[in-house]
Design an enzyme around this catalytic site. Structure first.
Site, PDB file in Angstrom:
ATOM      1  N   ASN A   7      -7.696  20.957 -24.263  1.00 13.52           N
ATOM      2  CA  ASN A   7      -8.571  21.293 -23.153  1.00 13.52           C
ATOM      3  C   ASN A   7      -9.065  19.983 -22.534  1.00 13.52           C
ATOM      4  O   ASN A   7      -9.729  19.184 -23.197  1.00 13.52           O
ATOM      5  CB  ASN A   7      -9.743  22.137 -23.654  1.00 13.52           C
ATOM      6  CG  ASN A   7     -10.635  22.637 -22.535  1.00 13.52           C
ATOM      7  OD1 ASN A   7     -10.930  21.911 -21.593  1.00 13.52           O
ATOM      8  ND2 ASN A   7     -11.082  23.871 -22.644  1.00 13.52           N
ATOM      9  N   ARG A  18     -18.672   9.629 -11.893  1.00 14.00           N
ATOM     10  CA  ARG A  18     -18.683   8.466 -11.010  1.00 14.00           C
ATOM     11  C   ARG A  18     -17.986   8.716  -9.684  1.00 14.00           C
ATOM     12  O   ARG A  18     -17.964   7.838  -8.822  1.00 14.00           O
ATOM     13  CB  ARG A  18     -17.995   7.276 -11.718  1.00 14.00           C
ATOM     14  CG  ARG A  18     -18.818   6.631 -12.809  1.00 14.00           C
ATOM     15  CD  ARG A  18     -19.977   5.816 -12.259  1.00 14.00           C
ATOM     16  NE  ARG A  18     -19.523   4.697 -11.458  1.00 14.00           N
ATOM     17  CZ  ARG A  18     -19.314   3.464 -11.956  1.00 14.00           C
ATOM     18  NH1 ARG A  18     -19.516   3.240 -13.249  1.00 14.00           N
ATOM     19  NH2 ARG A  18     -18.921   2.493 -11.177  1.00 14.00           N
ATOM     20  N   HIS A  43     -10.599  25.020 -17.825  1.00 19.53           N
ATOM     21  CA  HIS A  43     -11.559  26.100 -17.635  1.00 19.53           C
ATOM     22  C   HIS A  43     -12.379  25.789 -16.394  1.00 19.53           C
ATOM     23  O   HIS A  43     -13.472  25.222 -16.483  1.00 19.53           O
ATOM     24  CB  HIS A  43     -12.460  26.226 -18.866  1.00 19.53           C
ATOM     25  CG  HIS A  43     -13.363  27.420 -18.843  1.00 19.53           C
ATOM     26  ND1 HIS A  43     -13.780  28.064 -19.985  1.00 19.53           N
ATOM     27  CD2 HIS A  43     -13.932  28.100 -17.818  1.00 19.53           C
ATOM     28  CE1 HIS A  43     -14.580  29.079 -19.658  1.00 19.53           C
ATOM     29  NE2 HIS A  43     -14.683  29.115 -18.345  1.00 19.53           N
ATOM     30  N   ARG A  45     -14.987  26.298 -13.545  1.00 18.34           N
ATOM     31  CA  ARG A  45     -16.179  27.121 -13.351  1.00 18.34           C
ATOM     32  C   ARG A  45     -16.568  27.091 -11.877  1.00 18.34           C
ATOM     33  O   ARG A  45     -16.188  26.173 -11.155  1.00 18.34           O
ATOM     34  CB  ARG A  45     -17.310  26.632 -14.253  1.00 18.34           C
ATOM     35  CG  ARG A  45     -17.089  27.016 -15.728  1.00 18.34           C
ATOM     36  CD  ARG A  45     -18.289  26.665 -16.580  1.00 18.34           C
ATOM     37  NE  ARG A  45     -18.228  27.339 -17.880  1.00 18.34           N
ATOM     38  CZ  ARG A  45     -17.593  26.875 -18.945  1.00 18.34           C
ATOM     39  NH1 ARG A  45     -16.966  25.711 -18.868  1.00 18.34           N
ATOM     40  NH2 ARG A  45     -17.576  27.548 -20.080  1.00 18.34           N
ATOM     41  N   HIS A  50     -16.746  20.301 -13.862  1.00 11.62           N
ATOM     42  CA  HIS A  50     -15.727  19.495 -14.546  1.00 11.62           C
ATOM     43  C   HIS A  50     -14.370  19.747 -13.876  1.00 11.62           C
ATOM     44  O   HIS A  50     -14.024  19.046 -12.946  1.00 11.62           O
ATOM     45  CB  HIS A  50     -15.714  19.725 -16.060  1.00 11.62           C
ATOM     46  CG  HIS A  50     -16.006  21.131 -16.499  1.00 11.62           C
ATOM     47  ND1 HIS A  50     -15.224  22.205 -16.161  1.00 11.62           N
ATOM     48  CD2 HIS A  50     -17.010  21.612 -17.278  1.00 11.62           C
ATOM     49  CE1 HIS A  50     -15.714  23.291 -16.706  1.00 11.62           C
ATOM     50  NE2 HIS A  50     -16.800  22.984 -17.376  1.00 11.62           N
ATOM     51  N   GLU A  70      -8.483  29.191 -18.501  1.00  7.11           N
ATOM     52  CA  GLU A  70      -9.560  30.018 -19.020  1.00  7.11           C
ATOM     53  C   GLU A  70     -10.575  30.303 -17.914  1.00  7.11           C
ATOM     54  O   GLU A  70     -10.759  29.490 -17.014  1.00  7.11           O
ATOM     55  CB  GLU A  70     -10.301  29.303 -20.153  1.00  7.11           C
ATOM     56  CG  GLU A  70      -9.475  28.971 -21.361  1.00  7.11           C
ATOM     57  CD  GLU A  70     -10.295  28.269 -22.426  1.00  7.11           C
ATOM     58  OE1 GLU A  70      -9.798  28.181 -23.568  1.00  7.11           O
ATOM     59  OE2 GLU A  70     -11.422  27.806 -22.121  1.00  7.11           O
ATOM     60  N   THR A 100     -21.248  26.237 -21.862  1.00  9.36           N
ATOM     61  CA  THR A 100     -19.946  26.369 -22.503  1.00  9.36           C
ATOM     62  C   THR A 100     -19.800  27.810 -22.970  1.00  9.36           C
ATOM     63  O   THR A 100     -20.776  28.570 -22.973  1.00  9.36           O
ATOM     64  CB  THR A 100     -19.802  25.389 -23.685  1.00  9.36           C
ATOM     65  OG1 THR A 100     -18.470  25.439 -24.191  1.00  9.36           O
ATOM     66  CG2 THR A 100     -20.794  25.711 -24.796  1.00  9.36           C
ATOM     67  N   HIS A 190     -12.994  26.768 -30.094  1.00 13.23           N
ATOM     68  CA  HIS A 190     -14.399  26.410 -29.931  1.00 13.23           C
ATOM     69  C   HIS A 190     -14.903  25.707 -31.192  1.00 13.23           C
ATOM     70  O   HIS A 190     -14.988  26.290 -32.261  1.00 13.23           O
ATOM     71  CB  HIS A 190     -15.307  27.601 -29.617  1.00 13.23           C
ATOM     72  CG  HIS A 190     -16.563  27.180 -28.893  1.00 13.23           C
ATOM     73  ND1 HIS A 190     -16.644  27.112 -27.525  1.00 13.23           N
ATOM     74  CD2 HIS A 190     -17.761  26.765 -29.356  1.00 13.23           C
ATOM     75  CE1 HIS A 190     -17.851  26.692 -27.173  1.00 13.23           C
ATOM     76  NE2 HIS A 190     -18.549  26.462 -28.277  1.00 13.23           N
ATOM     77  N   ASP A 191     -15.248  24.436 -31.027  1.00 12.40           N
ATOM     78  CA  ASP A 191     -15.812  23.588 -32.084  1.00 12.40           C
ATOM     79  C   ASP A 191     -14.856  23.338 -33.242  1.00 12.40           C
ATOM     80  O   ASP A 191     -15.289  22.938 -34.329  1.00 12.40           O
ATOM     81  CB  ASP A 191     -17.130  24.153 -32.602  1.00 12.40           C
ATOM     82  CG  ASP A 191     -18.288  23.875 -31.646  1.00 12.40           C
ATOM     83  OD1 ASP A 191     -18.068  23.195 -30.625  1.00 12.40           O
ATOM     84  OD2 ASP A 191     -19.404  24.348 -31.916  1.00 12.40           O
ATOM     85  N   GLY A 213     -10.909  20.822 -27.115  1.00 17.76           N
ATOM     86  CA  GLY A 213     -11.247  19.867 -26.067  1.00 17.76           C
ATOM     87  C   GLY A 213     -12.306  18.882 -26.476  1.00 17.76           C
ATOM     88  O   GLY A 213     -12.026  17.709 -26.702  1.00 17.76           O
ATOM     89  N   HIS A 214     -13.547  19.344 -26.631  1.00 20.84           N
ATOM     90  CA  HIS A 214     -14.681  18.440 -26.828  1.00 20.84           C
ATOM     91  C   HIS A 214     -14.477  17.507 -28.020  1.00 20.84           C
ATOM     92  O   HIS A 214     -14.592  16.280 -27.890  1.00 20.84           O
ATOM     93  CB  HIS A 214     -15.963  19.250 -27.006  1.00 20.84           C
ATOM     94  CG  HIS A 214     -17.184  18.410 -27.142  1.00 20.84           C
ATOM     95  ND1 HIS A 214     -17.843  17.865 -26.059  1.00 20.84           N
ATOM     96  CD2 HIS A 214     -17.870  18.000 -28.245  1.00 20.84           C
ATOM     97  CE1 HIS A 214     -18.882  17.161 -26.484  1.00 20.84           C
ATOM     98  NE2 HIS A 214     -18.910  17.239 -27.801  1.00 20.84           N
TER      99      HIS A 214
END
EC number: 2.6.99.2
Length: 240
Positions: A7, A18, A43, A45, A50, A70, A100, A190-191, A213-214
């Protein structure tokens, strides 16, 4: 083999902080593919904080691995999916202000709504996945929608894993087994990270895809993107 889909939302967050085009999102996605990932996830939004909708259009012509989009299936999301025709659309119940994804669908309450969305996606030859909690009732409700797959929302697993791995994974194994019995493909996300991913995959060896992703982007700050992707692939497949 469980596929790794990266992700790239966090890379877009960094770029947007920036302005300009650094990091170059398209180049980064192509680098992820070159380094071994089997898919790219985005994903978008509504506020485009992002991933921008234009990013999705820019990525589609150049990617060679599976493209997973997503999002909450509102009108704009559905128009985007119709235009891009990704390999997979993952439906999440996020509201516009969600930071999220933090819960799966109530597939019983929203069953007819999801059925209508999935019928449309299948007309476009897009594989469908529904984001759900590790709850056998929600898995059963998802099966009634006609979806191809579900994606298990793994934050509760990740939170409990450090103190009690067996307890953390137990409801996910039950939900996964129910999905398998109902003929649903199985994704997770997720996580998930380098600490908890291998155990999950060992307990659910028929897991088809994880979207990360994160944690992966954070790890890349220390280990570099290429090395990080290889580290994640080793968690999923000891032969890599």
């Amino acid at each position: 083999m469980t596929k790794l889909s990266v992700n790239i939302n966090k890379l877009a967050t960094l770029r947007n902080a920036r302005g300009g085009n650094n990091p170059d999102l398209v180049k980064a996605a192509l680098d992820c593919e070159r380094f071994g990932t089997q898919g790219i996830t985005v994903h978008p939004r509504p506020d485009e904080r992002h991933i921008r909708y234009q990013d999705v259009l820019d990525l589609k012509p150049v990617l060679s691995t599976e493209f997973n989009i997503e999002g909450r299936p509102d009108e704009r999301f559905m128009r985007l999916v119709e235009e891009v025709r990704p390999a997979q659309a993952t439906l999440v119940p996020d509201g516009p202000d969600a930071i999220t994804s933090n819960a799966g669908w109530d597939t019983l309450t929203h069953q007819h709504y999801l059925q209508d969305i999935i019928r449309q996606l299948k007309r476009w030859d897009v594989r469908t996945s529904i984001f759900v909690d590790a709850d056998e009732r929600m898995v059963e409700g998802a099966a009634e929608t006609g979806t191809d797959r579900i994606e298990l929302y793994t934050e509760p697993y990740a939170q409990l894993y450090p103190s009690n791995p067996a307890q953390a994974v137990a409801p996910f194994v039950k939900a996964a087994e129910r999905a398998k019995a109902l003929g649903l493909g199985l994704n997770a996300g997720h996580d998930l990270d380098l600490h908890n991913l291998k155990f999950l995959q060992e307990q659910i060896p028929y897991l088809m895809e994880v979207s990360i992703g994160h944690a992966l982007i954070c790890d890349a700050l220390y280990f570099g993107l290429e090395n990080t992707i290889q580290l994640y692939l080793r968690q999923l497949n000891s032969s890599v």
